[in-house]
Design a protein around this motif. Structure first.
Motif, PDB file in Angstrom:
ATOM      1  N   GLY A  39      52.530  82.346  -4.820  1.00  0.00           N
ATOM      2  CA  GLY A  39      52.779  80.942  -5.126  1.00  0.00           C
ATOM      3  C   GLY A  39      52.138  80.469  -6.418  1.00  0.00           C
ATOM      4  N   ILE A  40      51.777  81.409  -7.291  1.00  0.00           N
ATOM      5  CA  ILE A  40      51.122  81.050  -8.552  1.00  0.00           C
ATOM      6  C   ILE A  40      52.150  80.734  -9.632  1.00  0.00           C
ATOM      7  N   LEU A  65      53.225  77.258 -11.244  1.00  0.00           N
ATOM      8  CA  LEU A  65      53.127  76.454 -10.027  1.00  0.00           C
ATOM      9  C   LEU A  65      51.682  76.146  -9.657  1.00  0.00           C
ATOM     10  N   ASN A  66      50.791  77.073  -9.967  1.00  0.00           N
ATOM     11  CA  ASN A  66      49.387  76.931  -9.564  1.00  0.00           C
ATOM     12  C   ASN A  66      48.503  77.393 -10.720  1.00  0.00           C
ATOM     13  N   ARG A  67      48.203  76.470 -11.611  1.00  0.00           N
ATOM     14  CA  ARG A  67      47.403  76.790 -12.796  1.00  0.00           C
ATOM     15  C   ARG A  67      46.016  77.306 -12.404  1.00  0.00           C
ATOM     16  N   ALA A  68      45.401  76.680 -11.417  1.00  0.00           N
ATOM     17  CA  ALA A  68      44.064  77.099 -10.984  1.00  0.00           C
ATOM     18  C   ALA A  68      44.094  78.531 -10.459  1.00  0.00           C
ATOM     19  N   GLY A  69      45.151  78.882  -9.735  1.00  0.00           N
ATOM     20  CA  GLY A  69      45.275  80.239  -9.222  1.00  0.00           C
ATOM     21  C   GLY A  69      45.438  81.249 -10.338  1.00  0.00           C
ATOM     22  N   ASP A 119      55.502  73.039 -18.065  1.00  0.00           N
ATOM     23  CA  ASP A 119      55.114  74.170 -17.215  1.00  0.00           C
ATOM     24  C   ASP A 119      56.176  75.260 -17.149  1.00  0.00           C
ATOM     25  N   GLU A 160      42.051  81.784 -11.886  1.00  0.00           N
ATOM     26  CA  GLU A 160      41.215  82.611 -11.012  1.00  0.00           C
ATOM     27  C   GLU A 160      41.594  84.087 -11.122  1.00  0.00           C
TER      28      GLU A 160
END
Length: 243
Positions: free
Chosen positions: A200-201, A212-216, A169, A219
């Motif tokens: 926080g992405i 940090l936030n793959r889904a974010g 990551d 999106e």
């Protein structure tokens, strides 16, 4: 300058991994390991093709240069593909300049050896031809994306595309480099990266990007990322691997 690397597993590159066992074993003696460093040029526009590369961790950027010296990325090549498409369709020289975007390992073979292996209806020829179709589809998608979508959407798409091609990551990308790849200015990238970090992405510090936030991130991206992903995923569908 590239350096000799510990030999990566041939299966680290998806095209090579998907070859039938007999074809894969026959090819191994033709492949040499190499470690590519960030910004290293692997092929320069107008230069005679000497090697083809099958990335196994390195990520390559295909760049289109203007007379002013400005450049924009028109293609990304990682472990899902290979660098050397011009040879596959009869070319002898590189049409664009390709550089290493993310440092890592690769396998390479001479252009002469590659042409010998893909002569006739061989497994490597069929699997690289299918990759050519997927690659051209992603290039076409990039043209539309660069014209129609916001810098935030394009930033997210590009980071996702890089993340898909690296191990882990965390990877190194400067804001200047991202700006060049997206065809925009560094202050714009700085603002977008700051906003994504605040949300926080990602975490971004001194060129090191951490997801940090793959889904974010998905999106925030435009639909082009999922379109690209589907084109490349089709390469590994069972009916496509019947070579």
């Amino acid at each position: 300058m590239s350096a000799t690397a510990n030999r990566p597993d041939i299966c680290a590159n998806y095209l090579l991994a998907d070859l039938p066992a007999q074809a894969s074993h026959a090819l191994e003696s033709q492949l040499s390991p190499v470690h590519l460093f960030r910004k290293e040029v692997v092929g320069e526009r107008g230069q005679e093709a000497a090697y083809v590369y099958f990335p196994c961790g390195a990520v390559l950027s295909v760049l289109a240069y203007m007379d002013s010296g400005a450049a924009v990325e028109v293609g990304t090549i990682g472990k899902e593909g290979f660098f050397g498409l011009e040879l596959l369709i009869g070319g002898t020289h590189w049409t664009e300049t390709t550089v290493c975007q993310v440092e890592g390992d690769s396998l390479r073979m001479t252009a002469k050896a590659f042409l010998e292996v893909v002569a006739g209806e061989t497994p490597l020829r069929r699997i690289t031809q299918r990759y050519l179709i997927a690659y051209l589809a992603t290039v076409s998608q990039s043209v539309a994306c660069n014209r129609l979508h916001t810098i935030e959407e394009r930033f997210a798409r590009w980071i996702l595309m890089t993340h898909d091609r690296v191990d882990g990551d965390r990877f190194f990308l400067t804001q200047e480099y991202i700006a060049d790849m997206l065809g925009t200015h560094r202050p714009s990238v700085s603002l977008v990266a700051g906003a994504f970090q605040h949300a926080g992405i990602i975490k971004y510090n001194r060129g090191w990007m951490t997801i940090l936030n793959r889904a974010g991130l998905e999106e925030a991206s435009c639909e082009c990322y999922q379109v690209d992903k589907s084109h490349l995923a089709k390469l590994r569908e069972p009916d496509m691997l019947a070579v």
